[in-house]
Design an enzyme around this catalytic site. Structure first.
Site, short mmCIF file in Angstrom:
data_model
loop_
_atom_site.label_atom_id
_atom_site.label_comp_id
_atom_site.label_asym_id
_atom_site.label_seq_id
_atom_site.Cartn_x
_atom_site.Cartn_y
_atom_site.Cartn_z
N SER A 264 39.51 40.47 44.65
CA SER A 264 40.33 41.59 44.17
C SER A 264 41.61 41.09 43.54
O SER A 264 41.97 39.92 43.66
CB SER A 264 40.66 42.52 45.33
N LYS A 265 42.29 42.01 42.89
CA LYS A 265 43.55 41.66 42.23
C LYS A 265 44.56 41.14 43.24
O LYS A 265 45.45 40.38 42.91
CB LYS A 265 44.12 42.89 41.52
N ARG A 266 44.43 41.62 44.46
CA ARG A 266 45.41 41.22 45.48
C ARG A 266 45.12 39.86 46.12
O ARG A 266 45.96 39.27 46.74
CB ARG A 266 45.50 42.29 46.57
#
Ligand code: GLU
Length: 511
Positions: A264-266
């Site tokens: 994910s982006k995180r």
């Protein structure tokens, strides 16, 4: 066969994640393999999710990766505009076609009413939880209101949506190039919103209309869009475009390094590696997410690494130029299973590309950083040093650390190495080497000549190689490792070599 035309269709809702870059790359490789067109279409119909700067970021990222766009906002083309918010009138015309042929209908339910519907269905333990032909009879729409009531509401400016009238009990069969046949019955689908009273279509309508009008032959996109495929097929049919439907290929997900779930982006900075091609500064929070470019990755290495996340070339050769990738890429051989991202492998790719890069090209890339740290350095000197230290670099940013002693006299000496290598008789040994080197004429101060002289001296005096060469390396570099010792001497030159030996004898003696 129609000319191959593919599109990368990102929504400008934030920075482009590496999964998105891989989708763009596969589209690009596929297009170039068949001498087709690669189109960049910005899908910005959801204005609530629009993020300032994201569109520009997408274009910059593709540019850095060397993925060149044939048609798009900047490039132009016959099928523009290439930004959906500039195509509003087009979608109005096409939603009208669906309204006219009964494939779409108006609905006026408020968010509260929709919520109440969902709750009611939940309480009734109904197997249906969606807005569809079974539930819409209890809602406010063209099926429950008279034609007049509908037009009165529209004229009064009441907010509405236009929903797709999913046909009853229809088997939808479609072939995905990667996944094979996909079968779904229409009764499992809900009446998706296609258009809103703000005058904008939703993703589904805009996407299908644009793919059709832009002559897209193959839709290559992430697996997350697979559930939308049956709906898209029905939309093509409702428009009467089934003979011009593109072929579909849904790419596997990129997984976290431990294989557990989607990358994910995180994940990036949390796990210590970038998930974005370029650094991104959040326009609202000011938070910075790191990028491959800023982390010292070469774009060639980055896309090579990405290309192999989900596809394996025939001969298992992992290092491929873009030209080779274009030649070998086979969309039907893309894997079905998710591809686990490995930060270690990313580093490995970068290292291979640094080693493989011609020294003059590498020097040009290193110049800005070297200029900052060691102003006035000659590019030819950087080129020479780059050739010597590139085997020790993972990133461009490693250069100045790995090579600092080529540019400045060591100011300190690694205490561990001093402890291990500096013996009582070392100053005397180094003094003798100093005298030996002092007599070498300038034009003979080459790596080979120095090596022969020093080694001959060691042998003649029956000394131990390590006892001479290790402290010599210490005074020249300030530490233990590094490239070939005599190459270093040749590079820094006679005067500097003598100065460093002298300085070492004086300063290390004192420690
Ligand atoms: N706008 C969609 C996205 O952001 C495009 C999906 C597709 O390629 O159909 O991924």
């Amino acid at each position: 066969m129609r000319k191959v035309r593919v599109r990368f269709a990102p929504s400008p809702t934030g920075p482009l994640h590496i999964g998105g870059v891989r989708t763009a790359l596969y589209n690009y490789l596929f297009a170039k393999k068949y001498n087709g067109d690669f189109i960049l279409r910005i899908e910005d119909t959801d204005q609530t999710r629009y993020v300032e700067g994201a569109e520009d970021y997408i274009m910059q990222s593709l540019k850095w990766c060397g993925i060149s766009v044939d048609e798009g906002i900047n490039e132009g083309g016959k099928y523009g505009p290439y930004k959906q918010s500039e195509r509003k009138d087009i979608y109005k015309k096409y939603i009208q076609i669906l309204l006219d042929n009964g494939s779409a209908y108006y609905a006026f339910d408020t968010p509260e009413e929709l919520d109440a519907m969902r709750k009611r269905l939940e309480e009734e333990k109904s197997s249906v939880r969606q807005y569809n032909r079974f539930t819409r009879g209890q809602m406010k729409n063209s099926f429950t209101l008279s034609e007049k009531e509908v037009s009165d509401k529209i004229n009064a400016g009441e907010p509405y949506v236009i929903r797709f009238n999913i046909p009853e009990n229809e088997n939808i069969t479609v072939k995905d190039i990667i996944r094979g046949e996909v079968n779904v019955n229409s009764s499992q689908l809900d009446d998706k919103v296609l258009f809103k009273s703000d005058g904008l279509p939703t993703y589904h309508l805009a996407n299908i209309v644009d793919d059709y009008l832009m002559g897209i032959t193959h839709v290559i996109r992430g697996e997350e869009w697979l559930p939308s495929l049956p709906l898209h097929v029905l939309l093509y049919k409702s428009f009467g475009w089934e003979n011009n439907m593109p072929e579909f290929a849904h790419l596997p997900l990129l997984l976290k390094p431990d294989g557990k779930g989607k990358l994910s982006k995180r994940d990036g900075d949390r796990l210590g590696f970038p998930v974005f091609p370029l650094e991104w500064k959040d326009p609202e929070t000011g938070e910075i997410a790191s990028g491959y470019r800023e982390n010292g990755y070469l774009p060639e290495a980055f896309i090579n690494m990405l290309a192999l996340l989900g596809w394996t070339p025939e001969d298992d050769n992992e290092i491929l130029s873009v030209e080779q990738m274009i030649k070998e890429f086979d969309i039907s051989k893309v894997h079905k299973a998710g591809a686990r991202f490995s930060p270690e492998k990313a580093k490995w790719f970068n290292k291979q590309y640094i080693i493989k890069m011609p020294n003059d090209k590498l020097a040009a890339l290193l110049l800005p950083e070297v200029e900052k740290k060691f102003p006035g350095t000659d590019i030819l000197y950087i080129e020479k040093v780059a050739g010597m230290v590139k085997e020790r670099m993972n990133f461009l940013s490693d250069f100045c650390d790995q090579a600092s002693f080529f540019f400045e006299t060591p100011e300190s000496y690694n205490p561990k190495v001093v402890k291990k290598r500096w013996k009582e008789d070392t100053p005397e040994t180094l003094s003798n080497i100093f005298n030996l080197l002092k007599d070498v004429p300038l034009h003979k101060f080459t790596s080979e000549y120095l090596e022969n002289s020093v080694k001959a001296y060691i042998e003649k005096n029956e000394l131990n190689f390590g006892k001479v060469l290790n402290p010599l390396r210490l005074v020249l570099t300030g530490t233990g490792g590094g490239p070939h010792l005599f190459d270093i001497m040749e590079a820094v030159g006679k005067e500097e070599t003598l100065l460093r030996i002298e300085k070492g004898i004086n300063e290390i003696k004192k420690t």
